[in-house]
Scaffold this motif. Structure first.
Motif, PDB file in Angstrom:
ATOM      1  N   CYS A   1       0.841  -1.193   0.000  1.00 21.13           N
ATOM      2  CA  CYS A   1       0.000   0.000   0.000  1.00 21.13           C
ATOM      3  C   CYS A   1       0.876   1.243   0.000  1.00 21.13           C
TER       4      CYS A   1
ATOM      5  N   ASP B   1      -6.166   7.180  -1.866  1.00 21.00           N
ATOM      6  CA  ASP B   1      -7.323   7.270  -2.757  1.00 21.00           C
ATOM      7  C   ASP B   1      -8.533   6.500  -2.227  1.00 21.00           C
ATOM      8  N   CYS B   2      -8.280   5.569  -1.308  1.00 12.45           N
ATOM      9  CA  CYS B   2      -9.371   4.758  -0.766  1.00 12.45           C
ATOM     10  C   CYS B   2     -10.057   5.420   0.422  1.00 12.45           C
TER      11      CYS B   2
ATOM     12  N   ILE C   1      -8.213   2.577   6.160  1.00 13.41           N
ATOM     13  CA  ILE C   1      -7.584   1.500   5.382  1.00 13.41           C
ATOM     14  C   ILE C   1      -6.076   1.681   5.235  1.00 13.41           C
TER      15      ILE C   1
ATOM     16  N   LEU D   1      -3.175  -0.825   6.681  1.00 12.98           N
ATOM     17  CA  LEU D   1      -2.199  -1.476   5.804  1.00 12.98           C
ATOM     18  C   LEU D   1      -0.775  -1.036   6.123  1.00 12.98           C
TER      19      LEU D   1
ATOM     20  N   ALA E   1     -11.820  -0.033  -4.335  1.00 13.97           N
ATOM     21  CA  ALA E   1     -11.474   1.333  -3.953  1.00 13.97           C
ATOM     22  C   ALA E   1     -10.003   1.675  -4.147  1.00 13.97           C
TER      23      ALA E   1
HETATM   24  S1  SF4 Z   1      -5.014   0.862  -0.283  1.00 13.18           S
HETATM   25 FE1  SF4 Z   1      -5.591   3.037  -0.403  1.00 13.18          FE
HETATM   26  S2  SF4 Z   1      -3.796   4.208   0.270  1.00 13.18           S
HETATM   27 FE2  SF4 Z   1      -3.140   2.090  -0.219  1.00 13.18          FE
HETATM   28  S3  SF4 Z   1      -2.434   2.170  -2.347  1.00 13.18           S
HETATM   29 FE3  SF4 Z   1      -4.594   1.559  -2.364  1.00 13.18          FE
HETATM   30  S4  SF4 Z   1      -5.769   3.479  -2.585  1.00 13.18           S
HETATM   31 FE4  SF4 Z   1      -3.682   4.016  -1.970  1.00 13.18          FE
END
Ligand code: SF4
Ligand code: SF4
Length: 94
Positions: free
Chosen positions: A14, A20-21, A31, A35, A75
């Motif tokens: 991640c 972006d999520c 999130i 991660l 997402a």
């Molecule tokens: S989990 Fe969320 S913060 Fe991590 S890479 Fe994907 S969109 Fe980006």
């Protein structure tokens, strides 16, 4: 070497900075933070530090244990399977 690492870890790594999520989880699971703690355990091999950091989260990933995963499944703009990573992270670090 970095390209090789990216290919090996691209589906689990991640890039927290993108975030972006953010807002994808209706239960407020942070999130990228979850991660990040997973990364401490699985990539840095520092499970105790990961547990300490996980315990500091205002909201953890306990909701993932009983969630279908549908809200966050698509997402991640980098292709991470968020539901498949967050629930195991909670089991590992809670
Ligand atoms: S989990 Fe969320 S913060 Fe991590 S890479 Fe994907 S969109 Fe980006
Ligand atoms: S699996 Fe469910 S509870 Fe966990 S982050 Fe995704 S939407 Fe939220």
């Amino acid at each position: 070497m970095l390209d090789t690492y990216a290919k090996l870890n691209g589906t689990t790594y991640c890039q927290q900075a993108c975030n972006d999520c953010e807002g994808a989880c209706p239960y407020g699971v942070p999130i990228s933070d979850v991660l990040r703690t997973r990364m401490y355990a699985t990539d840095y091999q520092d499970v105790e530090f990961a547990k300490d950091e996980y315990a500091l989260l205002d909201v953890n990933a306990s909701a993932c244990l009983s969630c279908s995963g549908d809200p966050c499944r698509d997402a991640c703009t980098h292709g991470l399977a968020i539901p498949d990573l967050c629930a195991p992270t909670h089991r590992m670090l809670a």
